[in-house]
Structure formats: structure tokens, C-alpha cells
Design a protein around this motif. Structure first.
Motif, mmCIF file in Angstrom:
data_model
loop_
_atom_site.group_PDB
_atom_site.id
_atom_site.type_symbol
_atom_site.label_atom_id
_atom_site.label_comp_id
_atom_site.label_asym_id
_atom_site.label_seq_id
_atom_site.Cartn_x
_atom_site.Cartn_y
_atom_site.Cartn_z
ATOM 1 N N GLY A 98 0.822 -1.195 0.000
ATOM 2 C CA GLY A 98 0.000 0.000 0.000
ATOM 3 C C GLY A 98 0.858 1.247 0.000
ATOM 4 N N TYR A 99 0.424 2.232 -0.740
ATOM 5 C CA TYR A 99 1.110 3.513 -0.776
ATOM 6 C C TYR A 99 0.244 4.530 -0.071
ATOM 7 C CZ TYR A 99 4.172 1.720 -4.485
ATOM 8 O OH TYR A 99 5.085 0.997 -5.212
ATOM 9 N N PRO A 100 0.797 5.535 0.537
ATOM 10 C CA PRO A 100 2.206 5.738 0.856
ATOM 11 C C PRO A 100 2.560 5.134 2.213
ATOM 12 C CG PRO A 100 0.971 7.686 1.381
ATOM 13 C CD PRO A 100 -0.020 6.699 0.824
ATOM 14 N N ASP A 101 3.829 5.294 2.628
ATOM 15 C CA ASP A 101 4.251 4.804 3.941
ATOM 16 C C ASP A 101 3.842 5.758 5.054
ATOM 17 O OD1 ASP A 101 5.793 2.458 3.039
ATOM 18 O OD2 ASP A 101 7.066 3.950 2.080
ATOM 19 N N PHE A 102 3.731 7.051 4.717
ATOM 20 C CA PHE A 102 3.282 8.033 5.707
ATOM 21 C C PHE A 102 2.490 9.129 5.007
ATOM 22 C CE2 PHE A 102 7.301 9.911 4.297
ATOM 23 C CZ PHE A 102 6.995 11.267 4.211
ATOM 24 N N VAL A 103 1.599 9.730 5.759
ATOM 25 C CA VAL A 103 0.780 10.832 5.254
ATOM 26 C C VAL A 103 0.743 11.931 6.304
ATOM 27 C CG1 VAL A 103 -1.497 11.540 4.429
ATOM 28 C CG2 VAL A 103 -0.695 9.219 3.967
ATOM 29 N N CYS A 104 1.006 13.150 5.868
ATOM 30 C CA CYS A 104 0.752 14.319 6.721
ATOM 31 C C CYS A 104 -0.531 14.940 6.212
ATOM 32 C CB CYS A 104 1.905 15.313 6.652
ATOM 33 S SG CYS A 104 1.570 16.849 7.566
ATOM 34 N N MET A 105 -1.605 14.834 6.993
ATOM 35 C CA MET A 105 -2.915 15.266 6.502
ATOM 36 C C MET A 105 -3.412 16.564 7.127
ATOM 37 S SD MET A 105 -3.062 12.645 8.700
ATOM 38 C CE MET A 105 -3.382 11.316 7.552
ATOM 39 N N GLY A 106 -2.526 17.379 7.517
ATOM 40 C CA GLY A 106 -3.014 18.695 7.954
ATOM 41 C C GLY A 106 -2.518 19.056 9.328
ATOM 42 N N LEU A 122 11.253 5.998 1.759
ATOM 43 C CA LEU A 122 9.885 6.035 2.263
ATOM 44 C C LEU A 122 9.043 6.886 1.328
ATOM 45 C CD1 LEU A 122 10.020 6.565 6.148
ATOM 46 C CD2 LEU A 122 9.556 4.463 4.889
ATOM 47 N N LEU A 123 7.855 6.398 1.010
ATOM 48 C CA LEU A 123 6.946 7.139 0.149
ATOM 49 C C LEU A 123 5.978 7.920 1.024
ATOM 50 C CD1 LEU A 123 6.177 4.385 -2.502
ATOM 51 C CD2 LEU A 123 8.120 5.949 -2.356
ATOM 52 N N GLY A 124 5.827 9.198 0.715
ATOM 53 C CA GLY A 124 5.000 10.030 1.574
ATOM 54 C C GLY A 124 4.141 11.013 0.816
ATOM 55 N N GLU A 125 3.087 11.436 1.480
ATOM 56 C CA GLU A 125 2.190 12.462 0.947
ATOM 57 C C GLU A 125 1.970 13.516 2.023
ATOM 58 O OE1 GLU A 125 -2.499 13.026 -0.374
ATOM 59 O OE2 GLU A 125 -1.557 11.052 -0.577
ATOM 60 N N VAL A 126 2.060 14.775 1.631
ATOM 61 C CA VAL A 126 1.732 15.888 2.527
ATOM 62 C C VAL A 126 0.517 16.572 1.936
ATOM 63 C CG1 VAL A 126 2.531 18.034 3.576
ATOM 64 C CG2 VAL A 126 4.152 16.168 3.175
ATOM 65 N N ASN A 127 -0.620 16.464 2.616
ATOM 66 C CA ASN A 127 -1.877 16.906 2.030
ATOM 67 C C ASN A 127 -2.791 17.457 3.117
ATOM 68 O OD1 ASN A 127 -4.304 17.216 0.666
ATOM 69 N ND2 ASN A 127 -4.026 15.361 -0.549
ATOM 70 N N ALA A 128 -2.786 18.779 3.269
ATOM 71 C CA ALA A 128 -3.550 19.410 4.349
ATOM 72 C C ALA A 128 -5.059 19.335 4.144
ATOM 73 C CB ALA A 128 -3.127 20.878 4.497
ATOM 74 N N LEU A 158 -5.432 2.243 2.521
ATOM 75 C CA LEU A 158 -4.088 2.247 3.092
ATOM 76 C C LEU A 158 -3.968 1.212 4.202
ATOM 77 C CD1 LEU A 158 -3.169 6.038 3.324
ATOM 78 C CD2 LEU A 158 -2.975 4.479 1.391
ATOM 79 N N SER A 159 -2.748 0.785 4.435
ATOM 80 C CA SER A 159 -2.477 -0.147 5.521
ATOM 81 C C SER A 159 -2.754 0.526 6.865
ATOM 82 C CB SER A 159 -1.011 -0.587 5.463
ATOM 83 O OG SER A 159 -0.611 -1.170 6.681
#
Length: 322
Positions: free
Chosen positions: A2-10, A71-77, A92-93
Motif C-alpha cells: 500500500g502507498y504511501p508509507d506516511f501521510v501528513c494530513m493537515g 519512504l513514500l509520503g504524501e503531505v496533504n492538508a 491504506l495499511s
């Protein structure tokens, strides 16, 4: 996988763009291709039509070769809007690491009010009042027009986009959505006031949470997306909002810059011209009125206490809550 490994969601206007600019420098991190904030989970109808999570992986991480150790990441507020947690939870996992950035909710609300005013999120009457009386008085008038009206007040968390300056400051309610789908031990809570005081220290703590090594040569003390412009007129902000939406569709969803770069460049010139004609430099540097701050902190008090319970942080001390 599953992608991503981490998410910053705001949350929005809490330093996520600054964090993005720092993380993209880290050699052990690969962020989404082309865009900071993919819209796939924020516009579920288009996401479904394009192929859902399979399309998400191909569009935003398809450039990463198999076996790449980063590490695959997304930053999405924008992933703190209603139902985003549910959509992410389906794909996602549960081990995906989550990062939340929080700020004094009154300050965040005022910053968001000024920023999103030029992006077409407010009625024309709000913009006209603000232009006549200034940001401080305009914000006070807007806050009371929403929160003193029982019907509007009740809809703040149901229509989070419409009431974007207030809904995204209700951190506890948004975090609770994610706790229903993801593990609390995989969540990291960054407080904006601590972050801007020492960005390098805050990022090193984040690297430890993500399992990254500290990397020399990263430039800290980044200031991004401060929002020092204001709308030229209510009509132009709505035009800008429409053109911006089309730009999202062509660039974000359709990746037009990859398969029709010349055609996209022509549209992008139109987009930039529309933006430049819709926004102008903002001379108003007025601070929030003390009475507005006191009123908002009373409104947010229960949510701050809930956020403290969920995060284990003493936020009232940091935000000088009475």
C-alpha cells in the motif's frame, strides 16, 4: 504494497507546506510526483472514475522503481475534510504513519480566513465587508455571523469546505475520524508554535518517528505559503476558483503536463494570468481583535480538551488558554 508509507494530513495553515519543502530535501524520502496535495481522496467521484487507489499509486508514485528503499509520503492538508479518513482507511495499511500539524485554533482560523478569501470560498458579502472594514473587523463579523446563528453553527463540521476557516480548527473531531481507521501509536502530532520555534529539532523528532536518519545539508527555517495577498473583487475570486479547479483536473488528475506538455503550458499561462488578475498584494496587516480571539477560544475550548485527551499533549499551556 500500500502507498504511501506516511501521510501528513493537515491541518491547513499549520505549516504543512513548510514541512513539505523540508521533507522533499531528505534523501530517504520520495513524495508524490508533481503535486503537493493530490485531490483524489478529496474528490471521490473523479477518483472512482479514474480507477481509485490503483490510479493513485500509478499517478503519484508510478515514477518510483520497484525496490526503491525510500519512504513514500504524501503531505496533504486537505485530508482532514469529512469522509477522507474513511476513504483512506479502505485503501491504506493500518500501519501507515500519520502526521498531524496543529496550531492555536483561533490563529489558524484567522490565517485561513485571509488566505481562502482570495480563493473563492466565501460569499461576496463577506469579501465586500472585509474590504470596507479591514481583516480584523471583517473576521469578527464573519465569525459571529456563523457561530451566533444556531443553524449555521450546527453545520460547521458537516460542511467543512463551506466553513473552512472554522471547521479545520476543530482538531479533535478530525483526529477522531482517523483513530477509527488507524493505530494511535502510528500517529505523530506536531504543534505549529513549537515547530516554527525550532524547525530542525521538530524535524529530527519526526525523522525518528518515521525511522529516518538525520541528513546533513537540509535547509531548515523555511517559510512557505504565508498568503500575503487579497482578492481584487468577489467576481474575480469566483472566476479564479473555477479556473483553479480546471487546472487541478488537468494537472493533478489527468497528468496533462506529461502527455500534452505544450497544450498544458498554454492553459497554465491562462491560469497564472487569472491568478494574477484575481489577487493583489495585501496591505492589511491588522491582528485579530482580542474580543474575537476570546470568543473563538471559548468556542474551541471543548475541542481543545478533546484534542489533548486524544494526543496526550498539554495544548492549553502552549496556546495560553485561560
Amino acid at each position: 504494497m500500500g502507498y504511501p508509507d506516511f501521510v501528513c494530513m493537515g491541518f491547513q495553515k499549520c505549516g504543512t507546506t513548510t514541512l513539505f519543502e523540508i521533507l522533499r530535501q531528505h534523501p530517504q524520502v520520495a513524495l508524490c510526483r508533481d503535486v503537493k496535495e493530490p485531490m483524489l481522496y478529496r474528490v471521490p467521484i473523479l477518483g472512482t472514475l479514474l480507477g481509485g487507489h490503483r490510479y493513485y499509486k500509478r499517478r503519484y508514485f508510478g515514477h518510483i522503481p520497484e525496490g526503491d528503499p525510500r519512504l513514500l509520503g504524501e503531505v496533504n492538508a486537505g485530508l482532514t475534510f469529512r469522509n477522507c479518513a474513511k476513504r483512506l482507511g479502505r485503501n491504506l495499511s493500518p500501519d501507515t504513519k500519520m502526521i498531524f500539524m496543529m496550531r492555536n485554533p483561533a490563529d489558524r482560523s484567522y490565517s485561513a480566513y485571509k488566505y481562502f478569501m482570495g480563493r473563492g470560498f466565501f460569499p461576496a458579502s463577506v469579501l465586500r465587508y472585509d474590504r470596507k472594514h479591514g481583516h480584523a473587523a471583517g473576521f469578527d463579523h464573519y465569525v459571529h455571523s456563523v457561530l451566533d446563528n444556531p443553524r449555521r453553527r450546527a453545520k460547521v463540521m458537516w460542511n467543512r469546505t463551506k466553513y473552512i476557516s472554522l471547521s479545520q480548527s476543530r482538531y479533535g473531531a478530525c483526529i477522531r475520524d482517523y483513530l477509527e481507521k488507524f493505530k494511535p501509536e502510528n500517529m505523530k502530532f506536531i504543534v505549529f508554535e513549537e515547530f516554527i520555534r525550532d524547525e530542525e529539532k521538530a524535524c529530527r523528532e519526526l525523522y525518528e518517528f518515521l525511522g529516518l536518519q538525520d541528513a546533513p545539508g537540509i535547509h531548515y527555517n523555511v517559510k512557505s505559503n504565508e498568503g500575503k495577498d487579497r482578492p481584487v473583487s468577489p467576481f474575480r475570486t469566483k472566476v479564479f476558483m473555477i479556473v483553479k479547479g480546471i487546472n487541478y483536473f488537468l494537472y493533478d488528475f489527468c497528468a496533462m503536463s506529461h502527455w500534452a506538455p505544450e497544450l498544458y503550458r498554454k492553459f497554465n499561462r491562462l491560469y497564472r494570468k487569472t491568478r494574477d488578475r484575481s489577487l493583489e498584494e495585501d496591505p492589511d496587516r491588522s491582528r485579530m481583535l482580542p474580543e474575537t480571539r476570546a470568543y473563538l477560544m471559548q468556542y474551541f475550548d471543548a475541542d481543545i480538551r478533546e484534542t489533548e485527551r486524544l494526543t496526550g499533549r498539554n495544548l492549553r499551556g502552549i496556546w495560553n488558554c485561560e
